[in-house]
Design a protein around this motif. Sequence first.
Motif, PDB file in Angstrom:
ATOM      1  N   ASN A  76      -2.180  -1.160  11.000  1.00  0.00           N
ATOM      2  CA  ASN A  76      -2.659  -1.816  12.214  1.00  0.00           C
ATOM      3  C   ASN A  76      -4.165  -2.070  12.156  1.00  0.00           C
ATOM      4  O   ASN A  76      -4.633  -3.132  12.563  1.00  0.00           O
ATOM      5  CB  ASN A  76      -2.304  -0.975  13.437  1.00  0.00           C
ATOM      6  CG  ASN A  76      -2.379  -1.774  14.708  1.00  0.00           C
ATOM      7  OD1 ASN A  76      -2.039  -2.949  14.726  1.00  0.00           O
ATOM      8  ND2 ASN A  76      -2.837  -1.162  15.767  1.00  0.00           N
ATOM      9  N   ILE A  77      -4.933  -1.110  11.641  1.00  0.00           N
ATOM     10  CA  ILE A  77      -6.384  -1.305  11.525  1.00  0.00           C
ATOM     11  C   ILE A  77      -6.683  -2.474  10.588  1.00  0.00           C
ATOM     12  O   ILE A  77      -7.521  -3.329  10.890  1.00  0.00           O
ATOM     13  CB  ILE A  77      -7.060  -0.016  11.015  1.00  0.00           C
ATOM     14  CG1 ILE A  77      -7.019   1.062  12.085  1.00  0.00           C
ATOM     15  CG2 ILE A  77      -8.494  -0.278  10.574  1.00  0.00           C
ATOM     16  CD1 ILE A  77      -7.470   2.422  11.613  1.00  0.00           C
ATOM     17  N   LEU A  78      -6.003  -2.522   9.458  1.00  0.00           N
ATOM     18  CA  LEU A  78      -6.223  -3.590   8.494  1.00  0.00           C
ATOM     19  C   LEU A  78      -5.805  -4.946   9.069  1.00  0.00           C
ATOM     20  O   LEU A  78      -6.509  -5.949   8.911  1.00  0.00           O
ATOM     21  CB  LEU A  78      -5.464  -3.287   7.204  1.00  0.00           C
ATOM     22  CG  LEU A  78      -5.676  -4.211   6.031  1.00  0.00           C
ATOM     23  CD1 LEU A  78      -7.154  -4.330   5.679  1.00  0.00           C
ATOM     24  CD2 LEU A  78      -4.890  -3.709   4.825  1.00  0.00           C
ATOM     25  N   LEU A  83       0.861  -1.183   0.000  1.00  0.00           N
ATOM     26  CA  LEU A  83       0.000   0.000   0.000  1.00  0.00           C
ATOM     27  C   LEU A  83       0.893   1.228   0.000  1.00  0.00           C
ATOM     28  O   LEU A  83       1.616   1.488   0.965  1.00  0.00           O
ATOM     29  CB  LEU A  83      -0.908   0.018   1.228  1.00  0.00           C
ATOM     30  CG  LEU A  83      -2.103  -0.930   1.205  1.00  0.00           C
ATOM     31  CD1 LEU A  83      -1.681  -2.358   1.390  1.00  0.00           C
ATOM     32  CD2 LEU A  83      -3.073  -0.536   2.273  1.00  0.00           C
ATOM     33  N   GLU A  84       0.848   1.963  -1.091  1.00  0.00           N
ATOM     34  CA  GLU A  84       1.667   3.157  -1.231  1.00  0.00           C
ATOM     35  C   GLU A  84       1.091   4.309  -0.417  1.00  0.00           C
ATOM     36  O   GLU A  84      -0.116   4.482  -0.332  1.00  0.00           O
ATOM     37  CB  GLU A  84       1.757   3.572  -2.698  1.00  0.00           C
ATOM     38  CG  GLU A  84       2.539   2.618  -3.565  1.00  0.00           C
ATOM     39  CD  GLU A  84       4.020   2.593  -3.265  1.00  0.00           C
ATOM     40  OE1 GLU A  84       4.548   3.595  -2.734  1.00  0.00           O
ATOM     41  OE2 GLU A  84       4.651   1.575  -3.569  1.00  0.00           O
ATOM     42  N   ARG A  85       1.972   5.094   0.160  1.00  0.00           N
ATOM     43  CA  ARG A  85       1.640   6.307   0.906  1.00  0.00           C
ATOM     44  C   ARG A  85       0.738   6.021   2.108  1.00  0.00           C
ATOM     45  O   ARG A  85      -0.187   6.760   2.402  1.00  0.00           O
ATOM     46  CB  ARG A  85       1.012   7.373   0.012  1.00  0.00           C
ATOM     47  CG  ARG A  85       1.859   7.801  -1.174  1.00  0.00           C
ATOM     48  CD  ARG A  85       3.254   8.179  -0.726  1.00  0.00           C
ATOM     49  NE  ARG A  85       4.033   8.807  -1.785  1.00  0.00           N
ATOM     50  CZ  ARG A  85       5.091   8.230  -2.346  1.00  0.00           C
ATOM     51  NH1 ARG A  85       5.481   7.035  -1.997  1.00  0.00           N
ATOM     52  NH2 ARG A  85       5.780   8.871  -3.266  1.00  0.00           N
ATOM     53  N   GLU A  86       1.007   4.925   2.795  1.00  0.00           N
ATOM     54  CA  GLU A  86       0.294   4.584   4.029  1.00  0.00           C
ATOM     55  C   GLU A  86       1.317   4.287   5.108  1.00  0.00           C
ATOM     56  O   GLU A  86       2.499   4.124   4.842  1.00  0.00           O
ATOM     57  CB  GLU A  86      -0.640   3.390   3.819  1.00  0.00           C
ATOM     58  CG  GLU A  86      -1.758   3.631   2.844  1.00  0.00           C
ATOM     59  CD  GLU A  86      -2.727   4.721   3.262  1.00  0.00           C
ATOM     60  OE1 GLU A  86      -2.698   5.157   4.434  1.00  0.00           O
ATOM     61  OE2 GLU A  86      -3.518   5.155   2.407  1.00  0.00           O
ATOM     62  N   GLU A  87       0.831   4.232   6.359  1.00  0.00           N
ATOM     63  CA  GLU A  87       1.736   4.003   7.482  1.00  0.00           C
ATOM     64  C   GLU A  87       1.048   3.156   8.541  1.00  0.00           C
ATOM     65  O   GLU A  87       0.098   2.435   8.252  1.00  0.00           O
ATOM     66  CB  GLU A  87       2.213   5.343   8.038  1.00  0.00           C
ATOM     67  CG  GLU A  87       1.089   6.281   8.365  1.00  0.00           C
ATOM     68  CD  GLU A  87       1.569   7.665   8.710  1.00  0.00           C
ATOM     69  OE1 GLU A  87       0.807   8.348   9.396  1.00  0.00           O
ATOM     70  OE2 GLU A  87       2.678   8.069   8.327  1.00  0.00           O
ATOM     71  N   HIS A  88       1.519   3.232   9.778  1.00  0.00           N
ATOM     72  CA  HIS A  88       1.053   2.359  10.850  1.00  0.00           C
ATOM     73  C   HIS A  88      -0.451   2.430  11.100  1.00  0.00           C
ATOM     74  O   HIS A  88      -1.054   1.431  11.465  1.00  0.00           O
ATOM     75  CB  HIS A  88       1.786   2.685  12.161  1.00  0.00           C
ATOM     76  CG  HIS A  88       3.219   2.283  12.155  1.00  0.00           C
ATOM     77  ND1 HIS A  88       3.634   0.975  12.167  1.00  0.00           N
ATOM     78  CD2 HIS A  88       4.353   3.024  12.136  1.00  0.00           C
ATOM     79  CE1 HIS A  88       4.943   0.913  12.165  1.00  0.00           C
ATOM     80  NE2 HIS A  88       5.421   2.153  12.139  1.00  0.00           N
ATOM     81  N   THR A  89      -1.064   3.582  10.935  1.00  0.00           N
ATOM     82  CA  THR A  89      -2.493   3.722  11.228  1.00  0.00           C
ATOM     83  C   THR A  89      -3.310   2.737  10.406  1.00  0.00           C
ATOM     84  O   THR A  89      -4.069   1.936  10.952  1.00  0.00           O
ATOM     85  CB  THR A  89      -2.963   5.165  10.943  1.00  0.00           C
ATOM     86  OG1 THR A  89      -2.152   6.072  11.693  1.00  0.00           O
ATOM     87  CG2 THR A  89      -4.417   5.342  11.323  1.00  0.00           C
TER      88      THR A  89
END
Length: 116
Positions: free
Chosen positions: A44-46, A35-41
């Motif tokens: 972790n939810i996914l 997933l490009e341009r995503e981070e821990h938020t």
Amino acid sequence: MNAPDRYERFVVPEGTKKVSYERDTKIINAASFTLEREEHTIGNILRMQLHRDPNVLFAGYKLPHPLQYKIIVRIHTTSQSSPMQAYNQAINDLDRELNHLKNAFEEEMMRISREY
């Protein structure tokens, strides 16, 4: 400073897919999603949503490097499901859950605003 521009954390470059899929060649029913341009938020939810699925044997994510703005989500499922099905189901479930949360919040805000 040598820091990248802030917008690079959020804007997906032209010609780059937001989500890419790579099947695992060594393990049956396993795959990685980048997933490009995503981070821990989001990671972790996914991951937590995938853990709710009884057909998911393993779900985890990693950030390859702090200056690479992408996450890699790894999913391993039972033979009754595929990683793509589990991923799509998790995204759809999260979408419904967040819509429910948004609607409940808006209803409560309307109720409170009528009282004042």
